[in-house]
Write an enzyme that holds these catalytic residues in place. Structure first.
Site, PDB file in Angstrom:
ATOM      1  N   GLN A 459       0.810  -1.223  -0.149  1.00 25.51           N
ATOM      2  CA  GLN A 459      -0.002   0.035   0.035  1.00 25.51           C
ATOM      3  C   GLN A 459       0.813   1.246  -0.072  1.00 25.51           C
ATOM      4  OE1 GLN A 459      -3.662   0.443   2.378  1.00 25.51           O
ATOM      5  NE2 GLN A 459      -2.437   1.642   3.670  1.00 25.51           N
ATOM      6  N   SER A 462       1.028   6.439   2.855  1.00 30.36           N
ATOM      7  CA  SER A 462       1.720   7.438   3.514  1.00 30.36           C
ATOM      8  C   SER A 462       2.879   8.056   2.790  1.00 30.36           C
ATOM      9  CB  SER A 462       2.078   6.731   4.822  1.00 30.36           C
ATOM     10  OG  SER A 462       1.082   6.319   5.743  1.00 30.36           O
ATOM     11  N   SER A 494       4.989  -1.552   4.252  1.00 27.59           N
ATOM     12  CA  SER A 494       5.384  -2.955   4.327  1.00 27.59           C
ATOM     13  C   SER A 494       5.379  -3.811   3.371  1.00 27.59           C
ATOM     14  CB  SER A 494       4.698  -3.575   5.665  1.00 27.59           C
ATOM     15  OG  SER A 494       3.385  -3.479   5.185  1.00 27.59           O
ATOM     16  N   GLU A 583     -19.805  -6.096   5.464  1.00 26.61           N
ATOM     17  CA  GLU A 583     -18.787  -6.100   6.321  1.00 26.61           C
ATOM     18  C   GLU A 583     -18.311  -7.477   6.665  1.00 26.61           C
ATOM     19  OE1 GLU A 583     -16.470  -3.614   7.304  1.00 26.61           O
ATOM     20  OE2 GLU A 583     -17.643  -1.879   6.579  1.00 26.61           O
TER      21      GLU A 583
END
Length: 714
Positions: A459, A462, A494, A583
């Site tokens: 991902q 950030s 990560s 969900e």
């Protein structure tokens, strides 16, 4: 949220709150200040009319409800600070009903009952002695008192108040009265309660006291929040100040924890397993009473000077909370006992009752799982994908579109068969976005391959200047023929060195702060990025543990084709925040966190102070699990995630950090050695420091909880 989860319990709570509010309990308490004999007769007439005290007595005794029903009722009455002997009377009626003492249940429900938690009398032919503190004795017609025989055996009796010398006292809790009681009567003149013991009486009292603590905490929280919304200082509502937001968010954490442990203690009582009830009551003892005092104190802090006045109700709630803790003891003693139980191997086990809704799906699920379990380990992942059991909550054809009940049944059957789902890691975030917002071609290309482990994701969100404030990201995407070129720096990534693909956010429209509120969120686009593309430089970041789990990723004009844009250009912020409408519902689990289990190994045979610290860790770990169980039950009831899910994240972080630090502390000088287990313990304590940073810092999450859950102003 209150203790009750079901629609019936919520309706009971709301009804009793409205009724109790109309009694004006705080005004009655003030009017009776300094009057030891105050009986709050008018309020008690309403209690008798509603049958509140006897609600948990068995049906032949006039009740027919459960202890959970009683806890919901007691919580609602405590929220409005109903004065009079409700706690003692509810405890007494429960045990009288269990013993089949129908007449006593009626006498207690109508006239009230005081209780003593220690057997202070002597029982022979006569019942003799002095009981220093009988709680809720003011205005009570009956007294539940304990005695010991000359051989040391316990016996418990109901004694009419008019049979004893009752010296009432007006203590610090203006809503309750205690008494010193002198007894000297023939044993036959009292009514014995067969089978009752100090332990069972204390468990019941703790369970219902935790319910009262929940009502106190909820009132204190809501009062503080409402005041913080309207009280202005320095030209702004004080609720807009970060310090107040954090204080209120911490009050929310504690309040939700109290509700969870009170609910669990009552559920454990109704399940009938004494060992499990003792564990649940122990967790409540560690959490609820100290917690109620803390939240009531914080309420006064938010209120400021007005909260310190006698005219405001806040001090009355604090007085009630302190009285409950004085009666049953603070958290330290309960924590030490809880640690001893846990060291001996006891664990709180909570199961979700599906109320027969699983019967239609379980046979088919069990058959499918049996087929998967019979396969070699290496073939199980493919079978899970083909059966759509790997992510059953995802929509077809990759999942089952399973609702909460079916998801839980699949979880339970897989666990029973020893089949472990592979961790799909970042794919668990990437693929739902593709399913929800991607094109058919993107779904065809990425979803099945991700489930089978053929694609590893990372991902790229950030950035050095955009962590918790992700919308401030600066990575830019420039339009070129056939697609986009991304340039910028990502950090804390990560799996970047191993990943095949990344989900990435980049700015396709330059940031213009002049556009006002929400400007930062506009112009961000969601990309799928091939990590083998030219222009990507992955640099490992070595963390304080010595490992390099995270990476910096530099993007230098990396080309991304148009068909790898997910959703609309400029609409990526919404995608980054959304998940599937259906969900995931996790199977209820109350396993203790790993470091807590390690602490229990280390504390065996040690002193009381160490047991207390470990017991508090056991309690917090259990609270985190209970919040998950309650969230699951809400999903089963068709309601979306509430405050408990946000609180669970905050408390889980604290639990893991505190427990891992506790292990190192318990090691003492051994923590300086290079023993492999010790090194693993120290590594864990260092690694958990990232948990209060990753995914949004604790401080930012408290701001979010304060604004979105409590409604405090920005």
């Amino acid at each position: 949220m209150p203790i009750g989860i079901t629609d019936e319990h919520q309706a009971l709570s709301e009804s009793l709150r409205d009724w109790a509010k109309g009694l004006g309990g705080t005004a009655l308490a003030r009017a009776a200040e300094g009057e030891p004999a105050a009986s709050f007769v008018d309020a008690w007439r309403g209690v008798e009319e509603y049958g509140v005290a006897g609600i948990a007595a068995p049906e032949p005794s006039g009740g027919g409800g459960t202890l959970l029903d009683a806890a919901v009722a007691v919580e609602a009455c405590a929220h409005e600070l109903l004065p009079g002997p409700l706690l003692g009377s509810t405890v007494a009626a429960y045990h009288a009903g269990a013993a089949g003492l129908v007449d006593i249940v009626e006498a207690v429900s109508g006239g009230g009952c005081g209780i003593a938690l220690e057997p202070a009398l002597e029982a022979g032919d006569r019942l003799v002695g002095v009981v220093p503190v009988v709680y809720d004795a003011g205005g009570a017609a009956q007294l539940l008192l304990g005695a010991r025989t000359t051989e040391g055996a316990e016996r418990w009796f109901f004694v009419r108040a008019d049979q004893a010398g009752v010296r009432l006292q007006a203590g610090p809790d203006l809503t309750r009265r205690v008494a010193e009681v002198r007894v000297d009567i023939a044993v036959g003149d009292a009514v014995e309660v067969p089978g009752l013991s100090e332990g069972s009486l204390r468990r019941t009292t703790m369970t219902l006291a935790a319910a009262e603590a929940s009502g106190i905490a909820q009132w204190s929280l809501s009062t503080a929040v409402e005041y913080a919304k309207v009280r202005e200082q320095f030209g702004a509502p004080i609720g807009s100040f970060q310090a107040i937001k954090h204080l209120c968010a911490q009050m929310l954490e504690t309040t939700e924890a109290i509700a969870a442990v009170a609910w669990d203690a009552a559920c454990a009582a109704d399940d009938g397993d004494t060992t499990q009830w003792a564990l649940a009551a122990g967790v409540a003892g560690v959490t609820a009473l100290d917690g109620a005092v803390s939240v009531a104190q914080d309420c006064i802090q938010v209120l400021g000077g007005i909260g310190f006045t006698f005219e405001h109700d806040a001090h009355l709630y604090l007085r009630r909370a302190v009285a409950l803790r004085s009666l049953l003891g603070g958290g330290d003693a309960h924590a030490a006992e809880l640690a001893r139980q846990a060291v001996a191997g006891s664990r709180r086990t909570v199961r979700v009752d599906l109320d027969g809704e699983d019967e239609a799906v379980r046979p088919g699920v069990r058959e499918t799982v049996s087929t998967i379990a019979a396969l070699p380990e290496a073939d199980r992942r493919s079978a899970l994908v083909d059966s759509r059991y790997l992510a059953p909550h995802w929509p077809a054809p990759h999942g089952l579109g399973a609702g909460p009940v079916e998801q839980l049944v699949i979880d339970e059957e897989l666990a029973a068969a020893g089949v472990v789902r592979p961790d799909i890691k970042i794919a668990g975030w990437a693929v739902p976005t593709i399913l929800n917002h991607g094109t058919d071609a993107q779904r065809e290309r990425f979803v099945d391959a991700s489930l089978r482990g053929e694609i590893i994701w990372c991902q790229l969100f950030s950035e050095p200047g955009a962590g918790s404030d992700l919308a401030s990201l600066a990575t830019r995407a420039e339009r070129v023929e056939g697609g986009w070129r991304l340039t910028g720096q990502k950090v804390w990534t990560s799996l970047a060195a191993d990943a095949d693909w990344a989900i990435a956010l980049a700015r396709t429209t330059p940031l213009d702060e002049s556009e006002g509120k929400g400007a930062k969120q506009r112009g961000i686009t969601y990309f799928l990025l091939d990590m083998r593309s030219e222009g990507i430089d992955v640099r490992p970041l070595r963390e304080m543990t010595g490992d390099a789990l995270f990476n910096e990723v530099f993007l230098d004009g990396v080309f991304v084709a148009d068909d790898l844009v997910v959703g609309e250009v400029g609409g990526g912020w919404r995608l980054a925040r959304t998940t599937l409408a259906n969900e995931r519902v996790a199977m209820a689990s109350t396993n203790l966190e790993g470091s807590v289990e390690r602490a229990l190994e280390l504390v065996a045979g040690r002193g009381e102070s160490d047991h207390g610290r470990v017991g508090r860790a056991v309690a917090l770990s259990t609270v985190c699990a209970l919040l998950g169980v309650r969230s699951t039950l809400k999903a089963l009831a068709g309601r979306g995630p509430g405050a408990e899910s946000s609180v669970a994240k905050l408390l889980t972080v604290r639990n893991r950090q505190d427990a891992s630090e506790l292990v190192v502390d318990l090691l003492g000088p051994l923590a300086l050695t290079d023993d492999p287990q010790v090194r693993a313990d120290v590594h864990q304590s260092q690694l958990t420091r990232c948990l209060s940073i990753a995914g949004g810092t604790t401080q930012v999450l408290r701001n979010v909880a304060a604004e979105r859950i409590l409604g405090l102003p920005r």
